[in-house]
Design an enzyme around this catalytic site. Structure first.
Site, PDB file in Angstrom:
ATOM      1  N   CYS A  24      40.884  35.793  41.014  1.00  0.00           N
ATOM      2  CA  CYS A  24      40.349  35.496  42.358  1.00  0.00           C
ATOM      3  C   CYS A  24      39.671  36.762  42.872  1.00  0.00           C
ATOM      4  O   CYS A  24      38.625  37.147  42.355  1.00  0.00           O
ATOM      5  CB  CYS A  24      41.410  34.937  43.298  1.00  0.00           C
ATOM      6  N   SER A  25      40.267  37.444  43.867  1.00  0.00           N
ATOM      7  CA  SER A  25      39.612  38.641  44.382  1.00  0.00           C
ATOM      8  C   SER A  25      40.617  39.577  45.045  1.00  0.00           C
ATOM      9  O   SER A  25      40.346  40.152  46.096  1.00  0.00           O
ATOM     10  CB  SER A  25      38.499  38.259  45.362  1.00  0.00           C
ATOM     11  N   CYS A  26      41.800  39.723  44.439  1.00  0.00           N
ATOM     12  CA  CYS A  26      42.830  40.620  44.973  1.00  0.00           C
ATOM     13  C   CYS A  26      42.270  42.040  45.039  1.00  0.00           C
ATOM     14  O   CYS A  26      41.596  42.492  44.099  1.00  0.00           O
ATOM     15  CB  CYS A  26      44.065  40.572  44.080  1.00  0.00           C
ATOM     16  N   CYS A  86      39.998  41.723  39.658  1.00  0.00           N
ATOM     17  CA  CYS A  86      40.922  40.586  39.753  1.00  0.00           C
ATOM     18  C   CYS A  86      40.201  39.427  39.091  1.00  0.00           C
ATOM     19  O   CYS A  86      39.291  38.845  39.679  1.00  0.00           O
ATOM     20  CB  CYS A  86      41.254  40.274  41.210  1.00  0.00           C
TER      21      CYS A  86
END
Lengths: 210, 213, 213, 210
Positions: free
Chosen positions: A113-115, A110
């Protein structure tokens, strides 16, 4: 984990003391105000710390390895297939499985962000959030894989999946050779978190296996 | 917003590093911040798109430290401020023993009333499309490295709310989402591997037009 | 190199600020660093393209402080290190009173021997061209915001050495340079003004091809 | 200059004490090594501090305002036209003049570093190097101009020139109204540095002028 990696994890998750204090104070104030519910939060933390994690994903992968008809259903409709496994609280909503096969290696990131597929893989490792990974996974996937110890031959295509919207991806790794007679439970032990991110291959079966 | 969070293709962050399997939380602070976020999201005091926008808007030097719990706390504080629950200085005052005035204990509706009908689907699997060159100052989920690029639609994912509009509080703008696959060499140039591919989701508003194959 | 120095179109740096007319140097440090750079460049101990590359490669958090004399000093130190004059630690040692060993007092030739013949001019004023999508890890003078864009050649500027090759020390690759004009709305999207234009120089190696008008 | 702006200039040009010391030490060491020549460096600093600066550019602009044939030559071949003015050490190499006219406003920037026409305008102001200017001059030129106090009507096209290669740009501003009877020297006094960057208009003639 080397000291180097340990120091990275600490740098990125241990704020200075005044921020640590601030986090605690914020929680106390919001509890006092009645805005957040400690019992509910305890339950959520417990869920992600003890009940959900990469072991869920490993069960799904092992079933797909063991049962070709399940695998076909999983690739076609992950949510319905995962429901068959009756894992409490695990829905597979918006999950897409990407299958490694000869000549194709998949990898997820991702960049914004950090999906991450929380439902089937738990919370992301901290390196998945790092600028070092997010910046290069899309532009230099082969270098990144080499740094993770995975050598991908030039003739194999790498497919990188950037989870920038609501879809969550999970890699279905290739079943390792020499695992023909293993049980589904033993197969699941070969499936690591990183192999479902695509930054590792599944473990090889123990050499001593019968 | 074009800022440091949009990391795809950036250089200079050094080699990747890893952490062992089997760790849910890497520190006490990480666990506490996660806990707090779950509590606030459950209560409607923090929403995903608004939170992302607020973390992205942190001063660049703060974001660049990559201290995730610190950044997330800052994002949550901004979310509480937007909902009128805690203004800057309130927490410090409370920590100093000053009693805060009464507050609403139910979060205000933050989204405008506007609810559009879902956009009709303009594209199909197999279509070759060019992604728009947009540079919104607000939140967007279209990474810079894919803007202006040409790729092939490989899947239709259904109808989803448009995050750019949710974060901007301009209402709901549901629309088709497609998975679009790009050649690595188209995106990064001839130094990429010829057989590598990149995929990302494209909200229909991110797609400029079909192009000739 | 895709890093923070490539600032065109980035958000989040706040409103512009200005300084009065009639000031050549804003501080003693700025003057001293300029003086030093002029001395080093005159002696061949620092070259423009290599220096730019070294400043761009500073750790992002250092670059982001925008303390220009500090950044330039760091860039010059790297240039001296590349030429074998001062290694990291040498200045500290000298400041501590330790005598440094003998050094060459003439800078080594840093550029490879290779000198290509100038590339033939492939484009003309009035041509509509698409700029390449390249993302070199080394130094480049093609800003990210113009990659992949379509513009019109408005001037031919003559033959210049290719800075990407100079900075990489791979030799001289002289080639035609064109001024290319872009519509602001093509580059930034519909929020830009319809009649605004952007121009930049394009080395021929940055141009992918002519496109149909 | 407001305190705010003063503080910006200081922040961006005054390193911490240890770096200031390091700059001085570096110079001393390199002089001791015989690598740099203090006399030559003194001469260059003196040149840019006293002999070269926006006044050179102002002379060029004033001549162009006063003499239409010079202006035509300047736009066509800046180097040759500037040579006519016989300014010591000023060559106009690779200089391109961009002319403001009704309906067109020009503005220069260097998004990648701080390229600037040293020969005709001296060293760039520190804000020209700032991220705040470099980031938005290309994407939001109208907002930037408004912050500099210049209102550009919507029907006027803004042309932004990003000096990313060897060409250097200088704006030739429009001659202000009410200056018909002014001498070339007086006209030059109306030409500010910022008006040749494109972030200001030339000064208006004093109301009291005859």
């Amino acid at each position: 984990m080397s000291d180097h990696d340990h120091s990275h994890a600490e740098d990125h998750t241990t704020p200075p003391p005044e921020i640590q204090l601030r986090i605690k104070a914020m929680e106390s104030l919001l509890v006092e105000m009645g805005v957040i519910d400690p019992a509910m939060m305890d339950a959520v933390v417990d869920f992600y710390e003890r009940q959900v994690g990469p072991r869920n994903g490993a069960r799904i992968v092992a079933r797909a390895w063991a049962d070709p008809t399940f695998k076909a259903r999983l690739l076609k409709d992950p949510k319905a297939a995962i429901a068959e496994l009756a894992m409490p609280g695990i829905s597979g909503d918006h999950l897409v499985m990407v299958e490694n096969r000869p000549g194709v290696h998949n990898m997820i990131v991702c960049t914004l962000c950090s999906c991450y597929p929380w439902q089937t893989m738990g919370l992301p490792p901290i390196w998945f959030k790092s600028a070092a990974y997010r910046s290069r996974a899309v532009s230099h996937p082969r270098d990144v894989l080499a740094e993770f110890g995975v050598a991908v031959p030039p003739e194999t295509a790498i497919k990188v999946w950037d989870s920038n919207a609501d879809i969550r991806y999970m890699v279905l790794p290739e079943r390792p050779a020499g695992t023909d007679h293993m049980t589904e439970a033993d197969l699941a032990d070969l499936v690591t978190r990183d192999s479902m991110i695509g930054t590792a291959l599944p473990l090889a079966p123990a050499k001593a296996a019968p | 917003m074009n800022s440091l969070h949009d990391l795809g293709g950036m250089h200079g962050f050094g080699p990747v590093w890893k952490t062992p399997e089997g760790v849910a939380f890497h520190s006490d602070a990480e666990q506490r911040v996660f806990r707090l976020m779950m509590g606030l999201m459950a209560g409607g005091w923090c929403d995903t798109d608004g939170f992302r926008a607020d973390v992205e808007s942190l001063p660049l030097q703060v974001y660049a430290r990559e201290c995730f719990p610190a950044n997330y706390l800052a994002g949550m504080e901004k979310q509480l401020e937007r909902r009128g629950l805690l203004m800057p200085g309130d927490l410090e005052a409370w920590m100093a023993g000053i009693k805060l005035g009464p507050r609403a204990t139910v979060p205000p509706a933050i989204m405008g009333e506007r609810q559009e009908v879902p956009l009709p689907s303009l594209f199909r699997t197999g279509d070759i499309v060019r992604i728009r060159s947009i540079n919104p100052e607000g939140h967007t989920r279209l990474p810079r490295y894919l803007r202006g690029q040409v790729g092939t639609i490989t899947a239709q994912r259904g109808i989803f709310d448009f995050p750019d509009a949710l974060a901007a509080r301009t209402g709901r703008r549901p629309q088709p989402v497609y998975t679009v696959e790009f050649r690595a060499t188209d995106v990064w140039g001839p130094e990429a591997a010829a057989n590598d591919r990149l995929s990302a989701e494209m909200f229909q508003d991110y797609i400029e037009s079909r192009v000739d194959g």
